[in-house]
Design a protein around this motif. Structure first.
Motif, PDB file in Angstrom:
ATOM      1  N   ALA A  29       0.842  -1.194   0.000  1.00  0.00           N
ATOM      2  CA  ALA A  29       0.000   0.000   0.000  1.00  0.00           C
ATOM      3  C   ALA A  29       0.880   1.248   0.000  1.00  0.00           C
ATOM      4  CB  ALA A  29      -0.904  -0.005   1.221  1.00  0.00           C
ATOM      5  N   ALA A  30       0.437   2.299  -0.704  1.00  0.00           N
ATOM      6  CA  ALA A  30       1.261   3.514  -0.805  1.00  0.00           C
ATOM      7  C   ALA A  30       0.371   4.738  -0.783  1.00  0.00           C
ATOM      8  CB  ALA A  30       2.088   3.478  -2.084  1.00  0.00           C
ATOM      9  N   ARG A  31       0.994   5.871  -0.492  1.00  0.00           N
ATOM     10  CA  ARG A  31       0.264   7.129  -0.373  1.00  0.00           C
ATOM     11  C   ARG A  31       1.014   8.173  -1.189  1.00  0.00           C
ATOM     12  NH1 ARG A  31       0.455  11.131   3.414  1.00  0.00           N
ATOM     13  NH2 ARG A  31       2.258  10.163   4.410  1.00  0.00           N
ATOM     14  N   LYS A  32       0.242   8.982  -1.903  1.00  0.00           N
ATOM     15  CA  LYS A  32       0.878  10.032  -2.698  1.00  0.00           C
ATOM     16  C   LYS A  32       1.365  11.151  -1.774  1.00  0.00           C
ATOM     17  CE  LYS A  32      -0.345  13.513  -6.149  1.00  0.00           C
ATOM     18  NZ  LYS A  32      -1.314  13.956  -7.155  1.00  0.00           N
ATOM     19  N   ILE A  33       2.620  11.590  -1.971  1.00  0.00           N
ATOM     20  CA  ILE A  33       3.145  12.717  -1.208  1.00  0.00           C
ATOM     21  C   ILE A  33       3.212  13.952  -2.080  1.00  0.00           C
ATOM     22  CG2 ILE A  33       5.147  13.634   0.006  1.00  0.00           C
ATOM     23  CD1 ILE A  33       5.804  10.814   0.842  1.00  0.00           C
ATOM     24  N   SER A  34       3.786  13.762  -3.257  1.00  0.00           N
ATOM     25  CA  SER A  34       3.812  14.858  -4.226  1.00  0.00           C
ATOM     26  C   SER A  34       3.676  14.233  -5.602  1.00  0.00           C
ATOM     27  CB  SER A  34       5.126  15.631  -4.089  1.00  0.00           C
ATOM     28  OG  SER A  34       6.188  14.782  -4.491  1.00  0.00           O
ATOM     29  N   ALA A  35       3.777  15.042  -6.645  1.00  0.00           N
ATOM     30  CA  ALA A  35       3.533  14.565  -8.008  1.00  0.00           C
ATOM     31  C   ALA A  35       4.448  13.405  -8.387  1.00  0.00           C
ATOM     32  CB  ALA A  35       3.695  15.715  -8.998  1.00  0.00           C
ATOM     33  N   PHE A  36       5.654  13.380  -7.835  1.00  0.00           N
ATOM     34  CA  PHE A  36       6.592  12.332  -8.225  1.00  0.00           C
ATOM     35  C   PHE A  36       7.160  11.565  -7.031  1.00  0.00           C
ATOM     36  CE2 PHE A  36       6.501  15.259 -11.793  1.00  0.00           C
ATOM     37  CZ  PHE A  36       6.340  14.389 -12.863  1.00  0.00           C
ATOM     38  N   GLU A  37       6.436  11.613  -5.918  1.00  0.00           N
ATOM     39  CA  GLU A  37       6.943  10.892  -4.759  1.00  0.00           C
ATOM     40  C   GLU A  37       5.802  10.212  -3.997  1.00  0.00           C
ATOM     41  OE1 GLU A  37      10.423  11.514  -1.434  1.00  0.00           O
ATOM     42  OE2 GLU A  37       9.058  13.171  -1.839  1.00  0.00           O
ATOM     43  N   ALA A  38       6.045   8.943  -3.621  1.00  0.00           N
ATOM     44  CA  ALA A  38       5.037   8.187  -2.873  1.00  0.00           C
ATOM     45  C   ALA A  38       5.669   7.593  -1.621  1.00  0.00           C
ATOM     46  CB  ALA A  38       4.474   7.065  -3.740  1.00  0.00           C
ATOM     47  N   GLU A  39       4.857   7.477  -0.578  1.00  0.00           N
ATOM     48  CA  GLU A  39       5.365   6.891   0.658  1.00  0.00           C
ATOM     49  C   GLU A  39       4.800   5.482   0.820  1.00  0.00           C
ATOM     50  OE1 GLU A  39       4.013   8.641   4.293  1.00  0.00           O
ATOM     51  OE2 GLU A  39       5.790   7.970   5.378  1.00  0.00           O
ATOM     52  N   VAL A  40       5.676   4.542   1.212  1.00  0.00           N
ATOM     53  CA  VAL A  40       5.233   3.156   1.430  1.00  0.00           C
ATOM     54  C   VAL A  40       5.494   2.819   2.899  1.00  0.00           C
ATOM     55  CG1 VAL A  40       5.367   0.788   0.575  1.00  0.00           C
ATOM     56  CG2 VAL A  40       6.075   2.696  -0.900  1.00  0.00           C
ATOM     57  N   PRO A  41       4.500   3.019   3.764  1.00  0.00           N
ATOM     58  CA  PRO A  41       4.716   2.832   5.205  1.00  0.00           C
ATOM     59  C   PRO A  41       5.156   1.396   5.553  1.00  0.00           C
ATOM     60  CG  PRO A  41       2.478   3.651   4.739  1.00  0.00           C
ATOM     61  CD  PRO A  41       3.143   3.456   3.438  1.00  0.00           C
ATOM     62  N   GLU A  42       4.567   0.409   4.871  1.00  0.00           N
ATOM     63  CA  GLU A  42       4.875  -0.978   5.198  1.00  0.00           C
ATOM     64  C   GLU A  42       6.364  -1.283   5.036  1.00  0.00           C
ATOM     65  OE1 GLU A  42       2.273  -3.858   3.221  1.00  0.00           O
ATOM     66  OE2 GLU A  42       3.914  -5.317   3.363  1.00  0.00           O
ATOM     67  N   TRP A  43       6.965  -0.714   3.996  1.00  0.00           N
ATOM     68  CA  TRP A  43       8.389  -0.972   3.754  1.00  0.00           C
ATOM     69  C   TRP A  43       9.283   0.093   4.424  1.00  0.00           C
ATOM     70  CZ3 TRP A  43       7.345  -1.799  -2.165  1.00  0.00           C
ATOM     71  CH2 TRP A  43       6.782  -3.084  -2.349  1.00  0.00           C
TER      72      TRP A  43
END
Lengths: 223, 347
Positions: free
Chosen positions: B241-255
Motif C-alpha cells: 500500500a502507498a500514499r501520494k506525497i507529491s507529483a513524483f513521490e510516494a510513501e510506502v509505510p509498510e516498507w
C-alpha cells in the motif's frame, strides 16, 4: 423324440424385440436425463432403475394392474386388438420393463463419461447436432452402449417372474425357455427340464463372452 | 476486421462482466483459473450463452440479447482450439479434417483443402493415424489443421500449451505464433501463463474474478498494469500500500521507504509494485539499506529475499530475482530501483 422347439423360438423373439425396443428407449432416456438438472435427474433415475431392484413378480403384478383385461387401459387396448395378457407381445412388454434399467444405466454411464468438448468441437466445426450424436457421440460411447444392449438381451432372455405372471405358460403359444424349465420340473420331467437348462446355459455363456469381448479395452499404440 | 465483446453472465456467486474489442493479430486473455477467461471464449463461440450483451465479429452480430440474436456455434464462423484439442478419437487425422469440410460438396475442392492443410501444418504421412498415435505437438497442429480447413473468421485458443511437456512448449510457441500471424485473422488466446501471453500476443487483457481489469498493448500492460490485481497477475511479486506525497513521490509505510517515480502520480494512488528483476545494487535512486532474509536458487537465476531497514516486522520480505552471473559475492548493503520501474497501482 419329437422335440418341441417353440420355447427357444419364443424366447429368442421376445428377447430380440425387447432388446431392440430397450436399446432405443434406453439411449433416448439416457441422453436426455444425463443433460437434466440434478434434482429432476435424481427422481427420474429412481423411476427408471426401479425395475432392476424390484422382484420381477412385483413388476408382473404392476403390469397386470395396468394392462390386465379388466383394467381401463387394458380394456381400451383390447378393444383395438392389442392384448398383452397371455400373448407373446406381453412377453416383450414384461422383458422390456425388466431389462430397460440395464440399458438405461450403462448408456447413461457412457454418455456421462463422454468428453463434452468433442461435441462442442463438432459444433464449432459446423457439424449438425444429429451428425454429432450419431457419428461422434455414439461411436465414442459404443463400448458402453453395446455392452448395455447385450446385457439387456441376456436379461430379457432369462426373464421369468414378470413373464410368468403376465403371459403365463401355454405350450406352443406363450412358453419361454425359463417358464418351460419350471413347468417340466414341476411335472417331474427331469430330462426335459435338464435339456432346456443346458440350452439356457449355452446361450448365457455366449452372451457373457460377447460382453467380455466388448469390454476389453483397445490396445493403445503409442508413438 | 474486429471482434467486439460486451457480455454479462451470472453463475451463482460468479459474475462475468467482460467488454473489449480485439483487432487483427493475437490478443491474449491472461488470468488465473476461474477468472472467467475460458467462459468468455465459450460465449463467443456460442457454447455458453451470456445472460445479456452483444458479440459482433467483422460487422456480423453473433449474439445480441436486445435484438434476440443468438447464432448457434455452427453459424458463427469461429474456430475453437480446445485445451485437450478435442480430436475425434475414433477417426483418422484425414477424417478429422474432413469433418470441417462436410458442407463442401465438391470432392476435388475438399481434397485440395485437405492437402493444403496437411502441408501447412506439416502433417504429411500422418493422414491415416488416429489422434492417440500422434505426439502432443502433432495433435495440436492436427486440431489447428481441422479448424483452419473450415476457414473461420476468428480463432479462439483455450490454453493451447497446457497439455504439452514443458520442453516442447517453447519451440511450439514460436511455431504457433508464426503460423497464426501468417493466417492473418483475429486470434483470441486464453492463458494463465504470463510468459505465454507475453510471447504470443500483441495485446493482452487481464481478467480477475470475471472482470476484465485492463487491456493494452503487451509491453505497455507489463510496464503499467494500473491495478493491484493486474500487477499481481502479470507477475509482480512486491506490492505494498502507498500514499501520494507529491507529483513524483510516494510513501510506502509498510516498507518504511519513499519512492521517486518517473510518471506523475494521480490522485487515488493505492499501492506501488516493484518487479523482482528491477532491483540493482548500483542504481543511485530509491536507494535504501537492506538486509538479506533468505535465498532460493533456480537453474539459471536466483531469488534473494530481503527486508528494508525500516520495514514493518510483520511485512513479508521482498523478492529480488537476478541471473546467477550477476549475483554479487557479498550481499549489498543498499539496493536501488529506477523511478521508471516503480509501478503505480490505483485500484
Amino acid at each position: 423324440m419329437n422335440m418341441d422347439w417353440f420355447p427357444l423360438w419364443n424366447s429368442l423373439r421376445i428377447a430380440a424385440v425387447s432388446c431392440i425396443l430397450v436399446f432405443f428407449l434406453g439411449i433416448f432416456f439416457a441422453y436426455y436425463v444425463a443433460a437434466l438438472p440434478r434434482a429432476v435427474k435424481g427422481v427420474l433415475d429412481v423411476i427408471f432403475t426401479l425395475p432392476m431392484v424390484l422382484p420381477p413378480t412385483v413388476c408382473g403384478y404392476l403390469l397386470l394392474r395396468v394392462f390386465g383385461l379388466r383394467r381401463p387401459l387394458g380394456m381400451w387396448l383390447a378393444q383395438r386388438g392389442i392384448r398383452f395378457v397371455m400373448t407373446w407381445p406381453g412377453g416383450v412388454l414384461a422383458a422390456s420393463v425388466v431389462a430397460f434399467p440395464l440399458m438405461y444405466r450403462t448408456a447413461r454411464g457412457a454418455f456421462e463419461s463422454f468428453d463434452k468438448t468433442l461435441a462442442y468441437a463438432g459444433q464449432t466445426l459446423g457439424l449438425s447436432n444429429t451428425y454429432i450424436f450419431w457419428r461422434i457421440r455414439m461411436p465414442v460411447c459404443r463400448q458402453g452402449i453395446l455392452a448395455g444392449a447385450v446385457l439387456s438381451f441376456a436379461r430379457a432372455l432369462g426373464e421369468y417372474g414378470a413373464t410368468s405372471m403376465l403371459i403365463g405358460y401355454t405350450p406352443g403359444r406363450t412358453a419361454t425357455i425359463s417358464t418351460t424349465v419350471y413347468q417340466l420340473w414341476r411335472t417331474n420331467d427331469e430330462k426335459g427340464a435338464f435339456f432346456w437348462v443346458m440350452i439356457n446355459l449355452a446361450i448365457s455363456a455366449v452372451v457373457l463372452q460377447a460382453v467380455n469381448m466388448l469390454e476389453r479395452p483397445h490396445k493403445k499404440e503409442v508413438r | 476486421m474486429s471482434l467486439i465483446v460486451d457480455i454479462r453472465k451470472d453463475l451463482g456467486d460468479f459474475h462475468l462482466r467482460t467488454s473489449f474489442e480485439a483487432g487483427n493479430g493475437i490478443t491474449g486473455l491472461l488470468g488465473a483459473s476461474g477468472s472467467g477467461k475460458s467462459l468468455t471464449l465459450k460465449c463467443i463461440a456460442g457454447i455458453e450463452r451470456p445472460d445479456e450483451g452483444h458479440i459482433e465479429l467483422d460487422g456480423k452480430v453473433l449474439f445480441d440479447s436486445k435484438q434476440k440474436i443468438d447464432l448457434p456455434p455452427q453459424k458463427r464462423g469461429v474456430g475453437y482450439l480446445f485445451q485437450n484439442y478435442a480430436l475425434f478419437p475414433h477417426m483418422t487425422l484425414r477424417r478429422n479434417i474432413l469433418c470441417a469440410l462436410h458442407a463442401e460438396k465438391d470432392r476435388q475442392k475438399k481434397e485440395k483443402v485437405l492437402e493444403e492443410m496437411i502441408r501447412m501444418m506439416r502433417l504429411e504421412g500422418l493422414e491415416d493415424y488416429r489422434p492417440h498415435q500422434l505426439s502432443g505437438g502433432q495433435q495440436q497442429r492436427a486440431a489447428l489443421a481441422r479448424i483452419l480447413a473450415g476457414r473461420p473468421r476468428a480463432l479462439l485458443l483455450d490454453e493451447p500449451f497446457s497439455s504439452l511437456d514443458a520442453h516442447l512448449r517453447d519451440s511450439l510457441k514460436i511455431e504457433l505464433r508464426d503460423l497464426l500471424l501468417e493466417y492473418g485473422k483475429e486470434v483470441l488466446m486464453v492463458t494463465h501463463s504470463r510468459d505465454e501471453a507475453y510471447n504470443m500476443s500483441s495485446v493482452v487483457g487481464v481478467m480477475d474474478e470475471g472482470r476484465l481489469l485492463a487491456i493494452k498493448p503487451t509491453k505497455k500492460l507489463f510496464a503499467d498494469p494500473g491495478s493491484v490485481a493486474a500487477a499481481r497477475i502479470t507477475g509482480c511479486k512486491n506490492i505494498a500500500a502507498a500514499r501520494k506525497i507529491s507529483a513524483f513521490e510516494a510513501e510506502v509505510p509498510e516498507w518504511g521507504i519513499r519512492l521517486t517515480t518517473a510518471g506523475e502520480i494521480r490522485d487515488g494512488l493505492k499501492a506501488v509494485g516493484l518487479r523482482a528483476h528491477y532491483f540493482n545494487a548500483l542504481a543511485p535512486q530509491n536507494r535504501y539499506r537492506v538486509t538479506m532474509d533468505s535465498e532460493m536458487e533456480e537453474p539459471f537465476e536466483t531469488i534473494i529475499r530481503f527486508r528494508y531497514e525500516n520495514q514493518e516486522p510483520d511485512s513479508p520480505p521482498l523478492w529480488w530475482r537476478l541471473g546467477k552471473d550477476r549475483r554479487p559475492g557479498t550481499f549489498p548493503e543498499e539496493l536501488g530501483i529506477a523511478p521508471a520501474n516503480v509501478l503505480l497501482l490505483y485500484e
